[in-house]
Design a protein around this motif. Structure first.
Motif, PDB file in Angstrom:
ATOM      1  N   ARG A 149      14.736  -7.824   3.825  1.00 54.94           N
ATOM      2  CA  ARG A 149      13.397  -7.894   3.214  1.00 54.94           C
ATOM      3  C   ARG A 149      12.505  -6.875   3.917  1.00 54.94           C
ATOM      4  O   ARG A 149      12.467  -6.826   5.153  1.00 54.94           O
ATOM      5  N   GLY A 150      11.807  -6.109   3.098  1.00 59.35           N
ATOM      6  CA  GLY A 150      10.941  -5.096   3.696  1.00 59.35           C
ATOM      7  C   GLY A 150       9.803  -4.682   2.752  1.00 59.35           C
ATOM      8  O   GLY A 150       9.767  -5.042   1.570  1.00 59.35           O
ATOM      9  N   ARG A 151       8.881  -3.930   3.340  1.00 57.59           N
ATOM     10  CA  ARG A 151       7.737  -3.428   2.560  1.00 57.59           C
ATOM     11  C   ARG A 151       7.439  -2.009   3.024  1.00 57.59           C
ATOM     12  O   ARG A 151       7.537  -1.705   4.214  1.00 57.59           O
ATOM     13  N   ALA A 152       7.033  -1.149   2.082  1.00 56.93           N
ATOM     14  CA  ALA A 152       6.773   0.261   2.402  1.00 56.93           C
ATOM     15  C   ALA A 152       5.450   0.686   1.777  1.00 56.93           C
ATOM     16  O   ALA A 152       5.091   0.237   0.674  1.00 56.93           O
ATOM     17  N   ARG A 153       4.748   1.564   2.514  1.00 56.05           N
ATOM     18  CA  ARG A 153       3.510   2.169   1.986  1.00 56.05           C
ATOM     19  C   ARG A 153       3.877   3.564   1.487  1.00 56.05           C
ATOM     20  O   ARG A 153       4.364   4.401   2.244  1.00 56.05           O
ATOM     21  N   VAL A 154       3.618   3.822   0.195  1.00 57.66           N
ATOM     22  CA  VAL A 154       4.087   5.031  -0.461  1.00 57.66           C
ATOM     23  C   VAL A 154       2.888   5.825  -0.977  1.00 57.66           C
ATOM     24  O   VAL A 154       1.949   5.247  -1.552  1.00 57.66           O
ATOM     25  N   ARG A 155       2.949   7.146  -0.770  1.00 58.66           N
ATOM     26  CA  ARG A 155       1.942   8.029  -1.361  1.00 58.66           C
ATOM     27  C   ARG A 155       2.564   8.701  -2.577  1.00 58.66           C
ATOM     28  O   ARG A 155       3.643   9.295  -2.485  1.00 58.66           O
ATOM     29  N   VAL A 156       1.865   8.604  -3.730  1.00 60.47           N
ATOM     30  CA  VAL A 156       2.367   9.157  -4.979  1.00 60.47           C
ATOM     31  C   VAL A 156       1.360  10.167  -5.507  1.00 60.47           C
ATOM     32  O   VAL A 156       0.156  10.058  -5.268  1.00 60.47           O
ATOM     33  N   SER A 222       7.215  -3.762  -2.194  1.00 59.15           N
ATOM     34  CA  SER A 222       7.978  -4.749  -1.411  1.00 59.15           C
ATOM     35  C   SER A 222       9.386  -4.888  -2.003  1.00 59.15           C
ATOM     36  O   SER A 222       9.583  -4.844  -3.232  1.00 59.15           O
ATOM     37  N   LEU A 223      10.361  -5.084  -1.126  1.00 58.85           N
ATOM     38  CA  LEU A 223      11.757  -5.214  -1.526  1.00 58.85           C
ATOM     39  C   LEU A 223      12.293  -6.549  -0.993  1.00 58.85           C
ATOM     40  O   LEU A 223      12.312  -6.763   0.219  1.00 58.85           O
ATOM     41  N   ASP A 224      12.675  -7.449  -1.918  1.00 57.83           N
ATOM     42  CA  ASP A 224      13.177  -8.786  -1.546  1.00 57.83           C
ATOM     43  C   ASP A 224      14.594  -8.959  -2.108  1.00 57.83           C
ATOM     44  O   ASP A 224      14.919  -8.451  -3.190  1.00 57.83           O
ATOM     45  N   PRO A 225      15.437  -9.722  -1.413  1.00 55.87           N
ATOM     46  CA  PRO A 225      16.794  -9.964  -1.933  1.00 55.87           C
ATOM     47  C   PRO A 225      16.750 -10.872  -3.157  1.00 55.87           C
ATOM     48  O   PRO A 225      15.814 -11.657  -3.323  1.00 55.87           O
ATOM     49  N   PRO A 226      17.695 -10.742  -4.061  1.00 57.27           N
ATOM     50  CA  PRO A 226      17.679 -11.589  -5.250  1.00 57.27           C
ATOM     51  C   PRO A 226      17.911 -13.047  -4.867  1.00 57.27           C
ATOM     52  O   PRO A 226      18.623 -13.369  -3.904  1.00 57.27           O
ATOM     53  N   GLN A 227      17.332 -13.980  -5.655  1.00 54.00           N
ATOM     54  CA  GLN A 227      17.453 -15.396  -5.382  1.00 54.00           C
ATOM     55  C   GLN A 227      18.752 -15.923  -6.002  1.00 54.00           C
ATOM     56  O   GLN A 227      19.158 -15.523  -7.067  1.00 54.00           O
TER      57      GLN A 227
END
Length: 227
Positions: A149-156, A222-227
């Motif tokens: 599980r993680g989260r990233a700050r992205v510039r687009v 945010s990236l979470d594993p599937p339930q």
């Protein structure tokens, strides 16, 4: 009482002192009788006639002859001028011929026209891009780490049409034991999943000076594993 004051004798003040009397000024008037001019005689003698040249006595002029001054040319001898001595002529350094002019170079390129407003990237536009559609990342099936599980700050970079043309991860954080920990990197498959989801976001384009322009925006994925 009144009679006593009136009939009381005058006191004796002694002999009277002489007073200084200013002498009187004497003015003598002399009467001068006015003089009168006798009237002119009735018959005046006639005025004498004017003198003429013939009436004047002759003037004697001396018989003098003016001689002209005689100017004589005086010849002054000039000393002879010595002839210049001949000396050996110095060696002359040959003067190099002028270099030929350089050939004209290629013409300078014309200044490029400024890009249209839709292609300009404005760092601080009047109105920044605003998110209108969010896309969720797809958890990779062949993940090297389970239950990640993680989260990233992205510039687009958002185009003038509202689409994302570039994406870059600036910060990463991983969830460990119920808390978020900043990490320098993710496994490559998770970075690819986050960037792919960021490129599918939809924005309202930025505006600057009333025109649509390209501008940067920042999102969190945010990236979470599937339930």
């Amino acid at each position: 009482m009144n009679a006593a004051f009136l009939l009381w004798p005058d006191p004796d003040l002694g002999p009277e002192l002489p007073r200084d009397v200013a002498p009187s000024e004497q003015i003598v008037l002399e009467v001068i009788e006015p003089t009168t001019q006798p009237p002119p005689p009735a018959n005046l003698p006639p005025a004498p006639p004017p003198l003429t040249t013939s009436d004047l006595p002759p003037v004697e002029v001396p018989d003098e002859v003016i001689e002209e001054d005689i100017v004589r040319d005086l010849t002054i001898p000039t000393p002879p001028v010595p002839a210049p001595r001949r000396t050996a002529s110095p060696t002359r350094t040959p003067v190099p011929a002028p270099a030929p002019p350089a050939p004209p170079g290629p013409p300078a390129p014309a200044p490029s026209a400024p890009p249209p407003a839709a292609d300009r990237i404005v760092e601080r536009p009047d109105r920044s891009p605003s998110l209108s559609g969010q896309a969720l990342p797809v958890y990779p099936r062949t993940a090297s780490v389970s239950d990640f599980r993680g989260r990233a700050r992205v510039r687009v970079l958002v185009s003038s049409g509202g689409r994302v043309t570039e994406a870059e991860i600036l910060e990463r954080a991983e969830f460990r034991g119920g808390r978020e920990v900043a990490v320098p990197s993710f496994p490559p498959e998770f970075d690819a999943a986050i960037l792919e989801a960021a490129r599918r976001h939809v924005f309202r384009p930025a505006r600057d000076g009333g025109e649509r322009v390209r501008a940067y925006a920042f999102i969190s994925v945010s990236l979470d594993p599937p339930q």
